[in-house]
Design a protein around this motif. Structure first.
Motif, PDB file in Angstrom:
ATOM      1  N   GLY A  79      26.886 -69.956 -14.124  1.00 36.23           N
ATOM      2  CA  GLY A  79      25.667 -70.420 -14.772  1.00 36.23           C
ATOM      3  C   GLY A  79      24.601 -70.640 -13.738  1.00 36.23           C
ATOM      4  N   TYR A  80      23.506 -71.234 -14.160  1.00 36.77           N
ATOM      5  CA  TYR A  80      22.420 -71.437 -13.208  1.00 36.77           C
ATOM      6  C   TYR A  80      21.494 -72.508 -13.727  1.00 36.77           C
ATOM      7  CZ  TYR A  80      19.974 -68.621 -16.640  1.00 36.77           C
ATOM      8  OH  TYR A  80      19.466 -68.154 -17.819  1.00 36.77           O
ATOM      9  N   ILE A  81      20.666 -73.012 -12.859  1.00 35.45           N
ATOM     10  CA  ILE A  81      19.486 -73.762 -13.266  1.00 35.45           C
ATOM     11  C   ILE A  81      18.327 -73.060 -12.612  1.00 35.45           C
ATOM     12  CG2 ILE A  81      19.847 -75.460 -11.407  1.00 35.45           C
ATOM     13  CD1 ILE A  81      18.447 -77.480 -13.328  1.00 35.45           C
ATOM     14  N   ARG A  82      17.275 -72.864 -13.367  1.00 32.61           N
ATOM     15  CA  ARG A  82      16.172 -72.093 -12.808  1.00 32.61           C
ATOM     16  C   ARG A  82      14.847 -72.757 -13.127  1.00 32.61           C
ATOM     17  NH1 ARG A  82      14.786 -67.121 -16.636  1.00 32.61           N
ATOM     18  NH2 ARG A  82      15.145 -68.087 -18.644  1.00 32.61           N
ATOM     19  N   LEU A  83      13.890 -72.412 -12.325  1.00 29.44           N
ATOM     20  CA  LEU A  83      12.560 -72.971 -12.439  1.00 29.44           C
ATOM     21  C   LEU A  83      11.630 -71.812 -12.746  1.00 29.44           C
ATOM     22  CD1 LEU A  83      12.140 -75.924 -11.814  1.00 29.44           C
ATOM     23  CD2 LEU A  83      11.299 -75.299  -9.581  1.00 29.44           C
ATOM     24  N   VAL A  84      10.866 -71.947 -13.801  1.00 30.87           N
ATOM     25  CA  VAL A  84       9.961 -70.881 -14.180  1.00 30.87           C
ATOM     26  C   VAL A  84       8.562 -71.448 -14.215  1.00 30.87           C
ATOM     27  CG1 VAL A  84       9.366 -69.251 -15.997  1.00 30.87           C
ATOM     28  CG2 VAL A  84      11.750 -69.759 -15.551  1.00 30.87           C
ATOM     29  N   ALA A  85       7.628 -70.753 -13.635  1.00 37.96           N
ATOM     30  CA  ALA A  85       6.232 -71.184 -13.671  1.00 37.96           C
ATOM     31  C   ALA A  85       5.380 -69.976 -13.962  1.00 37.96           C
ATOM     32  CB  ALA A  85       5.834 -71.813 -12.343  1.00 37.96           C
ATOM     33  N   GLY A  86       4.451 -70.141 -14.867  1.00 37.31           N
ATOM     34  CA  GLY A  86       3.538 -69.046 -15.185  1.00 37.31           C
ATOM     35  C   GLY A  86       4.253 -67.795 -15.648  1.00 37.31           C
ATOM     36  N   GLY A  87       5.355 -67.970 -16.346  1.00 39.47           N
ATOM     37  CA  GLY A  87       6.048 -66.803 -16.861  1.00 39.47           C
ATOM     38  C   GLY A  87       6.897 -66.089 -15.834  1.00 39.47           C
ATOM     39  N   GLU A  88       6.980 -66.642 -14.646  1.00 39.57           N
ATOM     40  CA  GLU A  88       7.743 -65.969 -13.605  1.00 39.57           C
ATOM     41  C   GLU A  88       8.780 -66.933 -13.060  1.00 39.57           C
ATOM     42  OE1 GLU A  88       6.722 -63.381  -9.665  1.00 39.57           O
ATOM     43  OE2 GLU A  88       5.120 -64.295 -10.817  1.00 39.57           O
ATOM     44  N   GLU A  89       9.953 -66.443 -12.899  1.00 38.82           N
ATOM     45  CA  GLU A  89      11.004 -67.292 -12.361  1.00 38.82           C
ATOM     46  C   GLU A  89      10.772 -67.458 -10.869  1.00 38.82           C
ATOM     47  OE1 GLU A  89      14.948 -66.403 -13.696  1.00 38.82           O
ATOM     48  OE2 GLU A  89      15.742 -66.950 -11.730  1.00 38.82           O
ATOM     49  N   VAL A  90      10.715 -68.705 -10.404  1.00 34.53           N
ATOM     50  CA  VAL A  90      10.409 -68.915  -8.990  1.00 34.53           C
ATOM     51  C   VAL A  90      11.603 -69.448  -8.221  1.00 34.53           C
ATOM     52  CG1 VAL A  90       7.960 -69.206  -9.360  1.00 34.53           C
ATOM     53  CG2 VAL A  90       9.434 -71.198  -9.505  1.00 34.53           C
ATOM     54  N   ALA A  91      12.565 -70.027  -8.887  1.00 31.31           N
ATOM     55  CA  ALA A  91      13.709 -70.552  -8.147  1.00 31.31           C
ATOM     56  C   ALA A  91      14.913 -70.514  -9.055  1.00 31.31           C
ATOM     57  CB  ALA A  91      13.460 -71.978  -7.683  1.00 31.31           C
ATOM     58  N   ARG A  92      16.044 -70.308  -8.466  1.00 32.23           N
ATOM     59  CA  ARG A  92      17.267 -70.256  -9.238  1.00 32.23           C
ATOM     60  C   ARG A  92      18.396 -70.756  -8.367  1.00 32.23           C
ATOM     61  NH1 ARG A  92      20.151 -66.380 -13.012  1.00 32.23           N
ATOM     62  NH2 ARG A  92      18.085 -65.911 -13.735  1.00 32.23           N
ATOM     63  N   TYR A  93      19.173 -71.645  -8.925  1.00 25.51           N
ATOM     64  CA  TYR A  93      20.381 -72.089  -8.250  1.00 25.51           C
ATOM     65  C   TYR A  93      21.536 -71.700  -9.154  1.00 25.51           C
ATOM     66  CZ  TYR A  93      24.171 -75.324  -7.227  1.00 25.51           C
ATOM     67  OH  TYR A  93      25.392 -75.862  -6.988  1.00 25.51           O
ATOM     68  N   ALA A  94      22.351 -70.779  -8.676  1.00 27.70           N
ATOM     69  CA  ALA A  94      23.464 -70.296  -9.480  1.00 27.70           C
ATOM     70  C   ALA A  94      24.737 -71.005  -9.033  1.00 27.70           C
ATOM     71  CB  ALA A  94      23.613 -68.791  -9.316  1.00 27.70           C
ATOM     72  N   PHE A  95      25.582 -71.320  -9.978  1.00 25.37           N
ATOM     73  CA  PHE A  95      26.829 -71.989  -9.633  1.00 25.37           C
ATOM     74  C   PHE A  95      27.932 -71.388 -10.479  1.00 25.37           C
ATOM     75  CE2 PHE A  95      24.422 -74.366 -12.760  1.00 25.37           C
ATOM     76  CZ  PHE A  95      25.307 -74.459 -13.807  1.00 25.37           C
ATOM     77  N   THR A  96      29.149 -71.631 -10.078  1.00 25.71           N
ATOM     78  CA  THR A  96      30.282 -71.207 -10.892  1.00 25.71           C
ATOM     79  C   THR A  96      31.254 -72.368 -10.965  1.00 25.71           C
ATOM     80  OG1 THR A  96      31.691 -70.515  -9.090  1.00 25.71           O
ATOM     81  CG2 THR A  96      30.115 -68.905  -9.893  1.00 25.71           C
ATOM     82  N   GLY A  97      32.188 -72.243 -11.850  1.00 21.18           N
ATOM     83  CA  GLY A  97      33.182 -73.297 -11.987  1.00 21.18           C
ATOM     84  C   GLY A  97      34.015 -73.459 -10.732  1.00 21.18           C
ATOM     85  N   ALA A  98      34.031 -72.429  -9.885  1.00 26.64           N
ATOM     86  CA  ALA A  98      34.854 -72.505  -8.688  1.00 26.64           C
ATOM     87  C   ALA A  98      34.394 -73.614  -7.760  1.00 26.64           C
ATOM     88  CB  ALA A  98      34.825 -71.167  -7.959  1.00 26.64           C
ATOM     89  N   GLU A  99      33.137 -74.052  -7.915  1.00 27.83           N
ATOM     90  CA  GLU A  99      32.638 -75.073  -7.014  1.00 27.83           C
ATOM     91  C   GLU A  99      33.072 -76.465  -7.451  1.00 27.83           C
ATOM     92  OE1 GLU A  99      28.406 -74.571  -6.587  1.00 27.83           O
ATOM     93  OE2 GLU A  99      28.669 -72.408  -6.786  1.00 27.83           O
TER      94      GLU A  99
END
Lengths: 550, 223
Positions: A112-132
């Motif tokens: 999965g991920y958490i992401r930051l979108v501004a002005g219709g464009e994704e600017v940051a994404r932190y992806a994670f998995t259950g393995a962590e």
């Protein structure tokens, strides 16, 4: 281009985007589990001193609507809108958390991920998995916090208890003193009190009076006492005017990957705020009918092999099956390549990754692009390339140094990808300003910009003089640097090595200063004489220097 | 600082360690072909057989008379491969097929079908001749790229996708390719000789390109 964050990474939001109206999307899923995704608005002591800033399914927005819960959309399990400048000064940190509703543990979570979108464009994404994670039942995904400026941090820290424990950690209270409040593994919803207990209202600390807003009642009486079903996520988008009005422009055209894009389309409209880029990848044309006759690869992330207990192996994107199972259950090439896919936007210049730039010639009035010869790595569509000399003046310069700047002119309609020697590329947008760029560091620019070659003479400069190109007007210049450059303001004592200088604002005046007194041994192979450029200019001027001496 | 770079637990046959190092979990019976000279470290018991006879035959077209550029690795353990700091991309083929530029191939499972192909009509173009290795089957392939690569879909439309051969890394095998020369003497694209040419791809599939026109084979150049 979205910046990929790893656990623990932090960045200023101003470095990610100029906007302050942010969309935060969270994707978290696991077979058979449901998640509560909440946002805690904490004070400077990381306490939830005002429970009106605990935004969750039962309280979809903070009082002044600086934090709003939007519900699932655009592939995100849950989404928030955060308006940074509206956040009151008492709230210094927004902690985004996900808790499992019911049984289960975080290690079951699919990528999965958490992401930051501004002005219709994704600017940051932190992806994670259950393995962590392991047996945790909650996870703090990311923080948006204020330290001098607003910043974003990828946290990814598991938390043992459920939502109730998390709440207590933040100084909130679950009005329930029984020790059994700790959700037992079998207890149904994560923060459910034991059956038969008094309906525990999530009570703010005694000092704070209950807010006028719908009190965030945490009540989920177990037993037979009229169990209200979990309120569905608020259907916020519509009523808050957040979704793009249907039929506003047709971003789909420009969001399509570079394929023979229609050339006569209306200029791309900036996608409205709610227009969120697709979660994982741009719409990809249907997978080709089986490369090599095999079955088409399963689309990410449905991985049949991710059993409930199996830890999803591999990096989040290249989610392959575990090594033992490799030969039978391949994820397919498409999955491995997902993160390298082209990022379509409707803009004329799009940075595909730090080292590759895409120019859409059909955009921006169809003006031509001038680029350094040999910098084209790929193009699609009807593009014509023609030799372009550096002009009379350039030829004079070239004749004197034997180093004429070789340009080519790209015209037509289509998309051209530029890159050179894996150097970092930086698009500089000029709006009626002027910029001087060392000629070696120019990769491409809009033809509409006025450009002229300037010569800086100085005794000791290799080749007799330093050639720079001065750009003026409105348009984009793509500058390449070796390594991450530094931008310095021009002060009375600003010097730069003539070999490392990349660009400077045209307002700065250049003086060549030569220092002859360095010892010969200081730089092996060097004559002992070094040329520095001194810059003078009004405040506001800057110079850009790369960590590489040509 | 050192602790931050310790190997992470193995979760797949091939994984990236950082952006430019490949970690392969080796097991008996699961042999690997890797570029000669690409090994940077290994743990466990791994044996290398340079220039295996089977490969020599397969790769005869690739060769210019020297030994084959791949070696066979077998044994148990962890194998780390790298190519002079180039970015590494692991591909998991699921009964699929991909063509990789010879210099951009780093390693692949020995049980995959593979063959060396000379691209028709293009061989003389890129400096040392453009060879590509077609790999198909179900398993893992690792490719290298100078800088972060980009994957572009070829459309099915009338237009083709044109790629600078020096920047080409890999493409899906279903694509048709042909050489395109720009005959105008004045149009000098591409590097060096003044001969302007690109490779045109058409059909359904993807093309991987690198942000650099450096196609020299560093592993080979070292000798």
């Amino acid at each position: 281009m979205a910046r990929e964050f790893q656990r623990g990474h932090k960045a200023k939001i101003s470095d990610l985007t100029a906007g302050t109206d942010l969309y935060v999307g969270v994707r978290i899923a696991a077979p058979g589990l449901t998640f509560d995704i909440s946002c805690f608005g904490l004070d400077a002591d990381e306490q939830l001193s005002d429970d009106r800033y605990f935004v969750f399914f039962n309280q979809p927005k903070s009082p002044e609507e600086s934090i709003q819960l939007l519900g699932p959309q655009a592939g995100d399990t849950e989404s928030f809108r955060v308006t940074l400048e509206k956040i009151p000064t008492a709230v210094r940190k927004l902690a985004f958390t996900a808790t499992i509703d019911g049984d289960g543990q975080m290690s079951q979570v699919a990528p999965g991920y958490i992401r930051l979108v501004a002005g219709g464009e994704e600017v940051a994404r932190y992806a994670f998995t259950g393995a962590e994670f392991s047996t945790e039942r909650a996870v703090m995904l990311a923080d948006i916090y204020f330290k001098d400026v607003w910043r974003f941090a990828a946290v990814g820290q598991g938390f043992d208890g459920g939502l109730a424990a998390l709440l207590r950690n933040f100084g909130g209270e679950v009005a329930e003193d029984e020790p059994a409040a700790e959700p037992a593994p079998q207890a149904a919803p994560g923060f459910a009190p034991p059956p038969g207990g008094p309906a525990p209202a999530f009570a703010p600390p005694p000092a704070a009076t209950p807010p006028p807003a719908p009190a965030p009642s945490f009540a989920l009486p177990g037993g037979g006492a009229t169990p209200p079903p979990l309120p569905p996520p608020p259907p916020a988008p519509g009523q808050q005017g957040f979704t793009p009005p249907p039929g506003s422009g047709d971003p789909a055209i420009h969001q399509a990957p570079t394929m023979i894009a229609p050339l006569a389309t209306p200029p791309a409209q900036a996608p409205p705020f709610g227009e969120v880029p697709p979660p994982v990848a741009p719409p990809v044309p249907p997978p080709p009918p089986a490369y090599g006759g095999g079955p088409t690869p399963p689309p990410f992330p449905q991985q049949p092999s991710f059993g409930a207990q199996q830890v999803p192996p591999g990096p989040p994107m290249a989610a392959g099956p575990s090594y033992a199972a490799a030969p039978t259950q391949g994820a397919g090439i498409q999955v491995s390549m997902q993160k390298y896919r082209e990022q379509p936007t409707g803009q004329r210049w799009t940075q595909q990754n730090p080292k590759m730039m895409r120019a859409d010639l059909g955009q921006g009035g169809g003006q031509a692009v001038l680029a350094r010869q040999g910098s084209m790595v790929l193009y699609q569509g009807k593009v014509e390339f023609a030799y372009k000399g550096a002009g009379f003046r350039g030829r004079v310069v070239g004749a004197m140094t034997g180093q004429e700047m070789q340009l080519m002119r790209c015209t037509g309609g289509g998309q051209v990808f530029f890159a050179e020697n894996a150097a970092y590329l930086h698009p500089v947008e000029l709006q009626n300003d002027a910029l001087c760029v060392s000629a070696e560091n120019v990769l491409a620019f809009d033809e509409g910009l006025q450009h002229e070659v300037r010569r800086i003479e100085g005794h000791g400069i290799p080749g007799g003089a330093l050639y720079t190109m001065q750009f003026q007007g409105t348009g984009t210049v793509v500058v390449k640097t070796h390594g991450t450059p530094v931008v310095l303001p021009v002060t009375p004592t600003t010097y730069a090595d003539s070999n490392a200088i990349v660009a400077w604002s045209a307002g700065a005046q250049v003086i060549v200063s030569t220092q002859v007194r360095l010892r010969r041994s200081a730089y092996p192979g060097h004559s002992g004489e070094t040329v520095n450029l001194q810059f003078r200019g009004a405040p506001g001027n800057f110079i850009v220097v790369q960590p590489y001496e040509v | 600082m050192i602790a931050g770079h310790a190997p992470k637990p193995v979760t797949a046959r091939m994984e990236n360690h950082g952006s430019s190092m490949l970690k392969v979990a080796m097991a008996t019976g699961q042999d690997l072909f890797a570029r000669t000279g690409s090994m940077v470290a290994y743990e466990g018991f791994i044996q290398y057989e340079p220039n295996p006879p089977a490969v020599r035959q397969m790769a005869s077209a690739w060769l210019t008379g020297e030994s084959a550029p791949v070696m066979k690795c077998s044994g148990d353990g962890l194998l780390y491969l790298a190519d002079y700091g180039a970015d590494v991309v692991c591909l998991n083929l699921n009964n699929e097929s991909v063509s990789v530029n010879g210099t951009n191939l780093l390693a692949f499972d020995a049980h995959l079908q593979w063959g060396v192909e000379r691209v028709k009509g293009l061989a003389k173009f890129a400096g040392q001749g453009l060879f590509n290795v077609a790999v198909s089957g179900t398993g893992w392939v690792a490719i290298t790229s100078r800088g972060t690569p980009i994957v572009v879909d070829c459309g099915s439309g009338a237009d083709e996708t044109y790629v600078d051969p020096d920047a080409l890394v890999a493409w899906s095998s279903g694509l048709k390719m042909k050489a395109k020369r720009s005959f105008k003497a004045s149009s000098l694209i591409g590097r060096g000789s003044g001969e302007a040419f690109q490779i045109a791809f058409s059909g359904q599939g993807f093309v991987v390109v690198q942000p650099s026109e450096d196609s020299t084979d560093r592993l080979r150049a070292r000798g």
